[in-house]
Motif scaffolding. Structure first.
Motif, short mmCIF file in Angstrom:
data_model
loop_
_atom_site.label_atom_id
_atom_site.label_comp_id
_atom_site.label_asym_id
_atom_site.label_seq_id
_atom_site.Cartn_x
_atom_site.Cartn_y
_atom_site.Cartn_z
N CYS A 48 0.81 -1.22 0.00
CA CYS A 48 0.00 0.00 0.00
C CYS A 48 0.85 1.27 0.00
CB CYS A 48 -0.94 0.00 1.20
SG CYS A 48 -2.02 -1.42 1.30
N LYS A 49 2.10 1.15 -0.43
CA LYS A 49 3.00 2.31 -0.34
C LYS A 49 2.49 3.51 -1.13
CE LYS A 49 5.95 0.45 -3.96
NZ LYS A 49 7.20 -0.22 -4.21
N ASP A 50 1.75 3.28 -2.19
CA ASP A 50 1.23 4.40 -2.99
C ASP A 50 -0.03 5.00 -2.39
OD1 ASP A 50 3.29 3.96 -4.80
OD2 ASP A 50 2.08 2.60 -6.02
N ILE A 51 -0.68 4.29 -1.50
CA ILE A 51 -1.93 4.74 -0.90
C ILE A 51 -1.70 5.43 0.44
CG2 ILE A 51 -4.18 3.98 -0.03
CD1 ILE A 51 -3.91 1.55 -1.89
N LEU A 52 -0.74 4.92 1.21
CA LEU A 52 -0.50 5.42 2.56
C LEU A 52 0.21 6.77 2.54
CD1 LEU A 52 0.75 2.11 4.20
CD2 LEU A 52 -1.49 3.16 4.50
N ASN A 53 -0.22 7.65 3.44
CA ASN A 53 0.50 8.91 3.58
C ASN A 53 1.71 8.69 4.49
OD1 ASN A 53 -0.33 9.12 6.30
ND2 ASN A 53 -2.14 10.31 5.75
N ASP A 54 2.54 9.69 4.61
CA ASP A 54 3.78 9.56 5.39
C ASP A 54 3.51 9.25 6.86
OD1 ASP A 54 5.35 9.98 3.18
OD2 ASP A 54 5.62 12.13 3.55
N GLU A 55 2.44 9.81 7.40
CA GLU A 55 2.11 9.57 8.81
C GLU A 55 1.77 8.09 9.03
OE1 GLU A 55 -0.57 11.58 12.32
OE2 GLU A 55 -1.32 11.70 10.26
N CYS A 56 0.98 7.51 8.13
CA CYS A 56 0.63 6.10 8.23
C CYS A 56 1.86 5.20 8.09
CB CYS A 56 -0.40 5.72 7.18
SG CYS A 56 -2.01 6.49 7.46
N LYS A 57 2.74 5.54 7.16
CA LYS A 57 3.98 4.78 6.98
C LYS A 57 4.83 4.85 8.24
CE LYS A 57 4.11 5.48 2.00
NZ LYS A 57 4.80 6.17 0.90
N ASP A 58 4.86 6.02 8.86
CA ASP A 58 5.62 6.18 10.11
C ASP A 58 5.04 5.30 11.21
OD1 ASP A 58 7.61 7.50 11.85
OD2 ASP A 58 5.83 8.42 12.78
N TYR A 59 3.72 5.25 11.31
CA TYR A 59 3.08 4.39 12.32
C TYR A 59 3.47 2.93 12.11
CZ TYR A 59 -0.06 8.26 13.64
OH TYR A 59 -0.58 9.44 14.07
N LEU A 60 3.44 2.49 10.86
CA LEU A 60 3.79 1.10 10.57
C LEU A 60 5.25 0.82 10.88
CD1 LEU A 60 1.74 0.66 7.29
CD2 LEU A 60 1.33 -0.47 9.48
N ARG A 61 6.12 1.75 10.60
CA ARG A 61 7.55 1.57 10.93
C ARG A 61 7.74 1.52 12.44
NH1 ARG A 61 8.23 5.53 6.65
NH2 ARG A 61 8.69 4.40 4.75
N ARG A 62 6.97 2.31 13.16
CA ARG A 62 7.06 2.28 14.63
C ARG A 62 6.61 0.93 15.17
NH1 ARG A 62 5.46 8.04 17.26
NH2 ARG A 62 6.45 9.37 15.71
N ILE A 63 5.55 0.38 14.57
CA ILE A 63 5.09 -0.96 14.96
C ILE A 63 6.21 -1.97 14.72
CG2 ILE A 63 3.51 -2.85 14.37
CD1 ILE A 63 1.40 -0.65 13.77
N GLN A 64 6.84 -1.89 13.57
CA GLN A 64 7.93 -2.82 13.24
C GLN A 64 9.09 -2.67 14.23
OE1 GLN A 64 8.48 -1.63 9.10
NE2 GLN A 64 7.97 -3.74 8.53
N ASN A 65 9.47 -1.45 14.51
CA ASN A 65 10.59 -1.21 15.42
C ASN A 65 10.27 -1.71 16.83
OD1 ASN A 65 12.14 -0.02 13.41
ND2 ASN A 65 11.50 2.04 13.93
N SER A 66 9.06 -1.46 17.27
CA SER A 66 8.67 -1.90 18.62
C SER A 66 8.63 -3.43 18.70
CB SER A 66 7.31 -1.33 18.99
OG SER A 66 7.39 0.07 19.10
N ALA A 67 8.10 -4.05 17.66
CA ALA A 67 8.06 -5.52 17.64
C ALA A 67 9.47 -6.09 17.66
CB ALA A 67 7.29 -6.01 16.43
N GLU A 68 10.36 -5.47 16.92
CA GLU A 68 11.75 -5.94 16.88
C GLU A 68 12.42 -5.77 18.25
OE1 GLU A 68 15.90 -4.72 14.69
OE2 GLU A 68 14.05 -4.52 13.54
N LEU A 69 12.19 -4.63 18.89
CA LEU A 69 12.77 -4.40 20.23
C LEU A 69 12.26 -5.43 21.23
CD1 LEU A 69 12.69 -0.52 20.55
CD2 LEU A 69 14.71 -1.98 20.45
N MET A 70 10.96 -5.72 21.17
CA MET A 70 10.39 -6.68 22.11
C MET A 70 10.90 -8.09 21.86
SD MET A 70 6.46 -5.46 22.49
CE MET A 70 6.10 -6.70 23.72
N ALA A 71 11.20 -8.41 20.61
CA ALA A 71 11.66 -9.76 20.26
C ALA A 71 13.09 -10.01 20.71
CB ALA A 71 11.53 -9.99 18.76
N ASN A 72 13.84 -8.98 20.93
CA ASN A 72 15.26 -9.14 21.32
C ASN A 72 15.45 -9.14 22.79
OD1 ASN A 72 16.14 -9.32 18.67
ND2 ASN A 72 16.24 -7.14 18.48
#
Length: 72
Positions: A48-72
């Motif tokens: 959905c990279k063409d549909i999502l605005n920058d704020e939504c992309k940032d939220y998704l990256r934050r989810i990824q980063n948080s999941a990665e931090l919790m997994a380690n």
């Protein structure tokens, strides 16, 4: 007093082993949901990279980063 101290020490060791087992179990149980969160957020970013605005992309990256931090 020495016998009482040994008894408390034995109880403490048993409690620590139970706590370690619980922590391992919780950690293990959280891995699958964390992988799902990371995977679905990555799929959204890619599909959905063409549909999502920058704020939504940032939220998704934050989810990824948080999941990665919790997994380690």
């Amino acid at each position: 007093m020495n016998v009482e101290l040994k008894h408390h020490s034995t109880e403490l060791e048993a409690s620590n082993k139970e706590l370690e087992a619980f922590a391992y179990s919780v950690s293990h149980d959280l891995r699958a949901p964390l992988r799902s969160m990371e995977g679905f957020s990555q799929a959204l970013l890619e599909d959905c990279k063409d549909i999502l605005n920058d704020e939504c992309k940032d939220y998704l990256r934050r989810i990824q980063n948080s999941a990665e931090l919790m997994a380690n």
